[in-house]
Design a protein around this motif. Structure first.
Motif, mmCIF file in Angstrom:
data_model
loop_
_atom_site.group_PDB
_atom_site.id
_atom_site.type_symbol
_atom_site.label_atom_id
_atom_site.label_comp_id
_atom_site.label_asym_id
_atom_site.label_seq_id
_atom_site.Cartn_x
_atom_site.Cartn_y
_atom_site.Cartn_z
ATOM 1 N N SER A 75 0.696 -1.053 -0.225
ATOM 2 C CA SER A 75 -0.123 0.356 0.171
ATOM 3 C C SER A 75 0.783 0.749 0.242
ATOM 4 O O SER A 75 1.677 1.278 0.582
ATOM 5 C CB SER A 75 -0.948 0.124 1.129
ATOM 6 N N ASP A 77 1.728 4.108 2.051
ATOM 7 C CA ASP A 77 3.125 4.232 3.241
ATOM 8 C C ASP A 77 4.417 3.541 2.931
ATOM 9 O O ASP A 77 5.264 3.763 2.290
ATOM 10 C CB ASP A 77 2.662 4.383 4.304
ATOM 11 N N ARG A 116 -1.885 0.454 7.785
ATOM 12 C CA ARG A 116 -1.364 1.145 6.841
ATOM 13 C C ARG A 116 -0.143 1.580 8.249
ATOM 14 O O ARG A 116 0.383 2.049 7.645
ATOM 15 C CB ARG A 116 -1.833 2.750 6.867
ATOM 16 N N THR A 126 -8.136 4.915 14.322
ATOM 17 C CA THR A 126 -8.390 5.525 13.116
ATOM 18 C C THR A 126 -9.488 5.742 11.821
ATOM 19 O O THR A 126 -10.302 5.282 12.737
ATOM 20 C CB THR A 126 -8.294 3.984 12.456
ATOM 21 N N ALA A 131 -9.469 5.733 6.482
ATOM 22 C CA ALA A 131 -9.022 4.360 6.168
ATOM 23 C C ALA A 131 -9.657 3.781 4.989
ATOM 24 O O ALA A 131 -8.231 3.556 3.884
ATOM 25 C CB ALA A 131 -9.703 3.374 6.987
ATOM 26 N N TYR A 134 -7.301 5.293 1.886
ATOM 27 C CA TYR A 134 -6.250 5.208 1.964
ATOM 28 C C TYR A 134 -6.096 3.714 1.137
ATOM 29 O O TYR A 134 -4.939 3.604 0.384
ATOM 30 C CB TYR A 134 -5.568 4.727 2.919
ATOM 31 N N HIS A 135 -6.874 2.705 1.678
ATOM 32 C CA HIS A 135 -6.880 1.626 0.951
ATOM 33 C C HIS A 135 -7.811 1.130 -0.115
ATOM 34 O O HIS A 135 -7.234 0.084 -0.695
ATOM 35 C CB HIS A 135 -7.442 0.594 2.083
ATOM 36 N N GLU A 160 -9.960 1.087 11.130
ATOM 37 C CA GLU A 160 -9.381 0.942 10.292
ATOM 38 C C GLU A 160 -10.367 -0.182 9.367
ATOM 39 O O GLU A 160 -10.467 -0.215 8.238
ATOM 40 C CB GLU A 160 -7.968 0.565 10.405
#
Length: 295
Positions: A75, A77, A116, A126, A131, A134-135, A160
């Motif tokens: 992912s 980061d 993450r 989170t 979340a 991000y995912h 998350e």
């Protein structure tokens, strides 16, 4: 599609990919990330060898087979730490699905995603929407590549998890949520396993839950009475009885004893009536998973 583990059919899954590669195959995995192996021919061959052991175990056990892509760290980061931009990550996540598809036509391919942050240490709570954002790129890549489902491993809190379920639903993929627990059966953020499952179910129910990266004796204290336990379908146990802090500081592999691990897992079965998906996590390899399946 109907996932076989949800209809009660036994399903084999793999073991502790990263620790197996590091300690038994002598592979360097910066940031504990296996996905860069997909970018190299020898790395792909190594992954095929690793996964091939579990193809054989499923055949001997007469069980279905679900394999996880080697993408727990693939992912944004984590990828950035290894020099992978968004386009690189999209490609490697998709190629990971294709790699598993080439092993056997009738296996389930699960797109594996990780937290993450650190899977052993809970950070700040989170926000589910953050979340999900991000995912989503990783989950979308799995959907485009034809993965059968997404599994999020080693999650340390419910926020998350809620976001991941929302992103998977938006992508049209089934999704499993796997929490990790400390030696007291609670998540690293202090949430009880029961509260984590019921909180996520109330906000964004996944297809099922799992527990991973903990020894069965750590899971047991968290299995308090209640119908919520029916929602746990999968278990991927650590070989070691050590806690996360000890494992994080360890310089040698504690692979425990496969037979003892299998017995400890069997002891959980009366508390997990819907447990059908079984594999291993850190410190385990095909010997441990074969012992769990009695083959």
């Amino acid at each position: 599609m109907t996932l076989p583990q949800l209809s009660g059919r036994p399903v084999v899954t793999d073991g502790g990919l990263e620790t197996d590669l590091i300690y038994h195959y002598d592979v360097d995995l910066p940031e504990f990330a296996a996905f860069p192996l997909v970018d190299r021919g020898p790395g792909r061959d190594l992954l095929r060898r690793y996964y091939g052991d579990y193809v054989d175990i499923a055949a001997r056990a007469g069980a279905a087979l679900q394999l996880e892509t080697p993408t727990w760290r693939a992912s944004a980061d984590w990828g950035a730490k290894l020099g992978y931009d968004a386009a690189d990550l999209r490609r490697v996540n998709q190629e990971s699905v294709a790699l598993l598809r080439g092993l056997r036509t009738d296996l389930l391919v699960s797109g594996a995603i990780g937290p993450r942050g650190d899977g052993y240490v809970a950070g700040d709570p989170t926000d589910p929407d953050q979340a999900a954002a991000y995912h989503a790129p990783q989950i979308d890549a799995f959907a485009e590549a034809g993965a059968d489902l997404v599994t999020a491993f080693t999650l340390t809190g419910p926020g998350e998890a809620i976001g991941i379920v929302r992103a998977a639903r938006a992508a049209g993929l089934p999704v499993a949520i796997s929490f990790t627990v400390e030696q007291n059966g609670h998540l690293p953020d202090g949430t009880s396993l029961r509260d984590a499952v019921t909180t996520v179910d109330a906000e964004a129910a996944p297809d099922y839950f799992m527990v991973n990266c903990a020894h069965p004796t750590h899971v047991a204290p968290g299995l308090t009475e209640g119908a919520w336990r029916d929602r746990i379908v999968g278990l991927r146990a650590n070989a070691s009885t050590a806690g996360h802090a000890e494992l994080d500081a360890a310089t040698e592999l504690d692979e425990g004893d496969p037979a003892e691990l299998a017995r400890a897992q069997t002891d959980l079965r009366p508390h997990l009536p819907n447990l059908t998906l079984i594999g291993g996590c850190c410190g385990t390899d095909s010997r441990h998973v074969a012992a769990m399946w009695g083959v």
